[in-house]
Design a protein around this motif. Structure first.
Motif, mmCIF file in Angstrom:
data_model
loop_
_atom_site.group_PDB
_atom_site.id
_atom_site.type_symbol
_atom_site.label_atom_id
_atom_site.label_comp_id
_atom_site.label_asym_id
_atom_site.label_seq_id
_atom_site.Cartn_x
_atom_site.Cartn_y
_atom_site.Cartn_z
ATOM 1 N N GLY A 40 0.774 -1.093 0.024
ATOM 2 C CA GLY A 40 -0.003 0.069 -0.091
ATOM 3 C C GLY A 40 0.744 1.233 0.062
ATOM 4 N N LYS A 41 0.558 2.407 0.336
ATOM 5 C CA LYS A 41 0.957 3.557 0.284
ATOM 6 C C LYS A 41 0.748 4.336 1.624
ATOM 7 C CE LYS A 41 0.321 4.001 -4.500
ATOM 8 N NZ LYS A 41 -0.302 4.929 -5.900
ATOM 9 N N PHE A 42 1.849 4.870 2.116
ATOM 10 C CA PHE A 42 1.824 5.813 3.188
ATOM 11 C C PHE A 42 2.039 7.204 2.872
ATOM 12 C CE2 PHE A 42 2.042 2.131 5.691
ATOM 13 C CZ PHE A 42 2.325 2.351 7.070
ATOM 14 N N LYS A 43 1.502 7.979 3.165
ATOM 15 C CA LYS A 43 1.541 9.554 3.150
ATOM 16 C C LYS A 43 2.058 10.157 4.422
ATOM 17 C CE LYS A 43 -2.643 9.614 0.535
ATOM 18 N NZ LYS A 43 -4.047 9.971 0.179
ATOM 19 N N PHE A 44 3.072 10.800 4.052
ATOM 20 C CA PHE A 44 3.964 11.832 5.031
ATOM 21 C C PHE A 44 4.035 13.201 4.811
ATOM 22 C CE2 PHE A 44 5.983 7.403 4.723
ATOM 23 C CZ PHE A 44 5.873 6.909 5.998
ATOM 24 N N ASN A 52 6.004 12.551 9.667
ATOM 25 C CA ASN A 52 4.778 12.354 10.321
ATOM 26 C C ASN A 52 3.723 11.865 9.156
ATOM 27 O OD1 ASN A 52 5.705 14.876 11.968
ATOM 28 N ND2 ASN A 52 5.273 13.242 13.184
ATOM 29 N N GLY A 53 2.998 10.719 9.535
ATOM 30 C CA GLY A 53 2.024 10.278 8.544
ATOM 31 C C GLY A 53 1.677 8.815 8.828
ATOM 32 N N GLY A 54 1.171 8.341 7.996
ATOM 33 C CA GLY A 54 0.913 6.770 8.093
ATOM 34 C C GLY A 54 0.027 6.275 6.900
ATOM 35 N N GLY A 55 -0.431 5.241 7.045
ATOM 36 C CA GLY A 55 -1.346 4.390 6.176
ATOM 37 C C GLY A 55 -1.677 3.138 6.840
ATOM 38 N N PHE A 56 -2.608 2.256 6.168
ATOM 39 C CA PHE A 56 -3.060 1.219 6.628
ATOM 40 C C PHE A 56 -3.656 1.193 7.989
ATOM 41 C CE2 PHE A 56 0.770 -0.245 4.364
ATOM 42 C CZ PHE A 56 0.235 -1.143 3.364
ATOM 43 N N GLY A 57 -4.181 2.338 8.254
ATOM 44 C CA GLY A 57 -4.981 2.735 9.571
ATOM 45 C C GLY A 57 -4.015 3.009 10.720
ATOM 46 N N GLY A 113 -0.975 1.615 15.958
ATOM 47 C CA GLY A 113 -1.883 1.361 15.085
ATOM 48 C C GLY A 113 -1.801 -0.544 14.633
ATOM 49 N N PRO A 114 -2.688 -0.838 13.777
ATOM 50 C CA PRO A 114 -2.794 -2.154 13.400
ATOM 51 C C PRO A 114 -1.317 -2.854 13.005
ATOM 52 C CG PRO A 114 -4.570 -0.927 12.465
ATOM 53 C CD PRO A 114 -3.600 -0.070 13.019
ATOM 54 N N ILE A 115 -0.619 -1.814 12.078
ATOM 55 C CA ILE A 115 0.558 -2.250 11.475
ATOM 56 C C ILE A 115 1.560 -2.632 12.641
ATOM 57 C CG2 ILE A 115 2.418 -1.770 10.127
ATOM 58 C CD1 ILE A 115 0.098 -2.624 8.467
ATOM 59 N N ALA A 116 1.583 -1.939 13.636
ATOM 60 C CA ALA A 116 2.704 -1.899 14.668
ATOM 61 C C ALA A 116 2.305 -3.107 15.505
ATOM 62 C CB ALA A 116 2.367 -0.585 15.735
ATOM 63 N N THR A 117 0.801 -3.542 15.726
ATOM 64 C CA THR A 117 0.607 -4.420 16.454
ATOM 65 C C THR A 117 0.938 -5.792 15.981
ATOM 66 O OG1 THR A 117 -1.295 -3.217 17.108
ATOM 67 C CG2 THR A 117 -1.448 -5.468 17.448
ATOM 68 N N VAL A 118 0.553 -6.018 14.554
ATOM 69 C CA VAL A 118 1.188 -7.343 13.877
ATOM 70 C C VAL A 118 2.418 -7.538 12.935
ATOM 71 C CG1 VAL A 118 -1.320 -7.897 13.801
ATOM 72 C CG2 VAL A 118 -0.216 -6.701 12.037
ATOM 73 N N GLY A 119 2.907 -5.986 12.841
ATOM 74 C CA GLY A 119 4.176 -6.091 11.938
ATOM 75 C C GLY A 119 5.287 -6.579 12.446
ATOM 76 N N GLY A 120 5.701 -6.395 13.659
ATOM 77 C CA GLY A 120 6.708 -7.055 14.279
ATOM 78 C C GLY A 120 8.265 -6.787 13.374
ATOM 79 N N ARG A 121 8.651 -7.932 13.175
ATOM 80 C CA ARG A 121 10.088 -7.894 12.406
ATOM 81 C C ARG A 121 9.858 -7.255 11.044
ATOM 82 N NH1 ARG A 121 12.278 -13.737 13.162
ATOM 83 N NH2 ARG A 121 11.631 -13.682 15.573
ATOM 84 N N VAL A 122 8.946 -7.484 10.379
ATOM 85 C CA VAL A 122 8.747 -6.889 9.012
ATOM 86 C C VAL A 122 8.534 -5.305 8.954
ATOM 87 C CG1 VAL A 122 7.314 -6.794 7.177
ATOM 88 C CG2 VAL A 122 7.610 -9.217 8.214
#
Length: 149
Positions: free
Chosen positions: A59-63, A81-86, A117-126
């Motif tokens: 996906g895309k992150f906007k910063f 600062n920014g983000g994506g994927f919620g 957010g969700p990415i930080a919760t499930v992203g881990g090493r990736v």
């Protein structure tokens, strides 16, 4: 999730040339890995859309990015600062410019990112690998672009 990184790049240009390059938002934006779109607002602020791949999720992150040159021309900080994927990313990266006395400059860089957010919760090493790629890749690209200048 908080992540921290450090590194170093030696640039084959003198410190004044390096300082000029890293104070140009368009040039700095061109060094972001996987940048898709850049909108420069003024001499210190720009927006960037970056393609991000976290495992099978793409996906895309906007910063929103702000250049923060420090007095004396020895350090540049960059606030992102920014983000994506919620999810939200707050990143502070910076580089100390060291004149090597031989028409080269060393960029001793560091960066720290906080992700929520969700990415930080499930992203881990990736997620850690992607953040490392963004920070180290940007500084490596700065070196490459300046070497070709």
């Amino acid at each position: 999730m908080k992540l921290e990184y450090t590194g170093s790049e030696q640039v084959p240009l003198g410190k004044p040339d390096v300082w000029s390059f890293i104070n140009d938002p368009q040039k700095v934006a061109s060094c972001l890995p996987d940048v898709q779109q850049v909108t420069v607002h003024d001499d210190k602020n720009f927006d960037a859309v970056v393609s991000i791949g976290l495992g099978p999720v793409r996906g895309k992150f906007k910063f929103k990015i702000t250049l923060e040159p420090q007095a004396g021309g020895d350090r540049m900080n960059v606030r992102i600062n920014g983000g994506g994927f919620g999810s939200v990313v707050d990143l502070l990266a910076g580089a100390d410019l060291i004149d090597n006395g031989d028409s080269t400059t060393t960029l001793d860089w560091d960066g720290s990112a906080t992700m929520r957010g969700p990415i930080a919760t499930v992203g881990g090493r990736v997620l850690d690998a992607q953040a490392q790629k963004l920070i180290s890749g940007t500084f490596a690209n700065v070196k490459t672009r300046m070497a070709g200048a």
